[in-house]
Design an enzyme around this catalytic site. Structure first.
Site, PDB file in Angstrom:
ATOM      1  CG  ASP A  13      -2.077   0.945   1.110  1.00  0.00           C
ATOM      2  OD1 ASP A  13      -2.353   1.427  -0.009  1.00  0.00           O
ATOM      3  OD2 ASP A  13      -2.713   1.221   2.142  1.00  0.00           O
ATOM      4  CG  HIS A  30      -0.470   2.441  -9.378  1.00  0.00           C
ATOM      5  ND1 HIS A  30      -0.640   2.003  -8.085  1.00  0.00           N
ATOM      6  CD2 HIS A  30      -1.558   3.208  -9.656  1.00  0.00           C
ATOM      7  CE1 HIS A  30      -1.787   2.465  -7.613  1.00  0.00           C
ATOM      8  NE2 HIS A  30      -2.359   3.212  -8.545  1.00  0.00           N
ATOM      9  CG  LEU A 124       8.801 -17.288  -3.909  1.00  0.00           C
ATOM     10  CD1 LEU A 124       8.660 -17.079  -2.402  1.00  0.00           C
ATOM     11  CD2 LEU A 124       9.238 -15.986  -4.577  1.00  0.00           C
TER      12      LEU A 124
HETATM   13  C1  IPE Z   1      -5.478  -2.644  -0.132  1.00  0.00           C
HETATM   14  O1  IPE Z   1      -5.116  -1.307  -0.303  1.00  0.00           O
HETATM   15  C2  IPE Z   1      -5.416  -3.359  -1.447  1.00  0.00           C
HETATM   16  C3  IPE Z   1      -4.086  -3.467  -2.044  1.00  0.00           C
HETATM   17  C4  IPE Z   1      -2.976  -3.099  -1.514  1.00  0.00           C
HETATM   18  C5  IPE Z   1      -4.050  -4.063  -3.347  1.00  0.00           C
HETATM   19  P1  IPE Z   1      -6.205  -0.145  -0.449  1.00  0.00           P
HETATM   20  O2  IPE Z   1      -5.458   1.114  -0.559  1.00  0.00           O
HETATM   21  O3  IPE Z   1      -7.135  -0.478  -1.556  1.00  0.00           O
HETATM   22  O4  IPE Z   1      -7.007  -0.265   0.919  1.00  0.00           O
HETATM   23  P2  IPE Z   1      -7.821   0.818   1.739  1.00  0.00           P
HETATM   24  O5  IPE Z   1      -8.793   1.426   0.783  1.00  0.00           O
HETATM   25  O6  IPE Z   1      -6.828   1.809   2.231  1.00  0.00           O
HETATM   26  O7  IPE Z   1      -8.447   0.050   2.847  1.00  0.00           O
HETATM   27  C1  IPE Z   2      -1.540   0.314  -3.358  1.00  0.00           C
HETATM   28  O1  IPE Z   2      -1.351   1.687  -3.393  1.00  0.00           O
HETATM   29  C2  IPE Z   2      -1.761  -0.275  -4.731  1.00  0.00           C
HETATM   30  C3  IPE Z   2      -3.170  -0.636  -5.020  1.00  0.00           C
HETATM   31  C4  IPE Z   2      -4.153  -0.643  -4.158  1.00  0.00           C
HETATM   32  C5  IPE Z   2      -3.474  -1.022  -6.390  1.00  0.00           C
HETATM   33  P1  IPE Z   2      -2.567   2.701  -3.390  1.00  0.00           P
HETATM   34  O2  IPE Z   2      -2.954   2.966  -4.799  1.00  0.00           O
HETATM   35  O3  IPE Z   2      -3.653   2.241  -2.514  1.00  0.00           O
HETATM   36  O4  IPE Z   2      -1.860   3.995  -2.784  1.00  0.00           O
HETATM   37  P2  IPE Z   2      -2.432   4.978  -1.677  1.00  0.00           P
HETATM   38  O5  IPE Z   2      -2.889   4.124  -0.539  1.00  0.00           O
HETATM   39  O6  IPE Z   2      -3.561   5.709  -2.302  1.00  0.00           O
HETATM   40  O7  IPE Z   2      -1.285   5.837  -1.313  1.00  0.00           O
HETATM   41 MG    MG Z   3      -4.055   2.466  -0.546  1.00  0.00          MG
END
Ligand code: IPE
Ligand code: IPE
Ligand code: MG
Length: 233
Positions: A13, A30, A124
């Protein structure tokens, strides 16, 4: 004594915030995050970790802007076609969990191809959670059990925790020993709810694009210093 560490699950995240901090579009985060994924998968293979499960895209992530979802799907296409090759070459078996029917046909085909090609690898197991939601997974497992009962091939009393666990997407995989979430958020976001009953948790403020093999090693050292009791004394 060190704990046995077979399976690490990561909630990757913070990509969007990493980009925003730099005045870049979320998609730039990303892109960098996908590079981190590759580095960490390689490091895990080199460290002899048996299972690494990475949360790449949740069922709830489909609700993001179309532009961001399309970007993530194209990044995925690119990784399926070429970038995962290096991890495969390190002897990794690649497996996907999640609701595939929501993904494009060409992506589904590539996923099946990679799973088939790497099925015999035994270093792995890299498990990628894609279009994944844990509650949906549990409901699908419950349906499977209900169907067996309806067909008369299972008595309700025969259903055990192990059998139910085998109906989940994670099937024969052991439960995660350690769950890591980056970006400082302290929540599970519908990830592996059944499988993490006795996992250890580690929340780091590091944003996923900044996460490194070195930090992973530090977290493993912390994990090794913990006492896991499983309800015993
Ligand atoms: C969880 O992250 C999903 C992934 C890392 C793929 P999100 O950014 O979507 O989760 P919330 O919205 O903060 O709970
Ligand atoms: C995690 O990073 C990747 C996915 C959920 C696809 P985020 O896109 O949730 O990044 P933040 O949490 O908004 O910083
Ligand atoms: Mg996120």
């Amino acid at each position: 004594m060190t704990n046995k560490l077979k399976h690490i699950a990561i909630i990757m995240d913070g990509n969007g915030r990493w980009a925003q901090k730099r005045g870049l579009p979320r998609t730039a985060g990303h892109k960098k995050g996908a590079e981190t994924l590759q580095q960490i998968a390689k490091a895990a293979a080199d460290m002899g970790i048996e299972y690494l499960t990475l949360y790449a895209f949740s069922t709830e992530n489909w609700k993001r802007d179309k532009g961001e979802v399309d970007y993530l799907m194209n990044l995925l296409r690119q990784y399926l076609k070429s970038e995962l090759k290096e991890i495969q070459d390190r002897g990794a078996r690649i497996k996907f969990i999640g609701e595939r029917q929501m993904l494009a046909d060409d992506i589904k085909a590539e996923m099946s191809r990679i799973e088939k090609e790497t099925a015999g690898n035994n270093k792995l197991t890299l498990c990628v959670a894609l279009s994944y939601g844990s509650r949906a997974e549990i409901v699908a497992a419950a349906k499977k059990a209900a169907e067996l009962v309806a067909k008369g091939s299972l008595e309700p009393e025969q259903l055990t925790e192990d059998m139910f666990g085998s109906f989940l997407y994670t099937g024969e995989m052991p439960d995660p020993d350690l769950v890591i979430r980056t970006s400082g958020e302290q929540r599970i976001s519908n990830y592996l709810l059944w499988q993490i009953a006795y996992s250890e948790f580690y929340f780091t403020p590091t944003l996923w694009p900044d996460f490194s093999a070195k930090e992973l090693e530090e977290i493993i050292a912390d994990f090794n210093s913990r006492e896991r009791r499983y309800g015993k004394v």
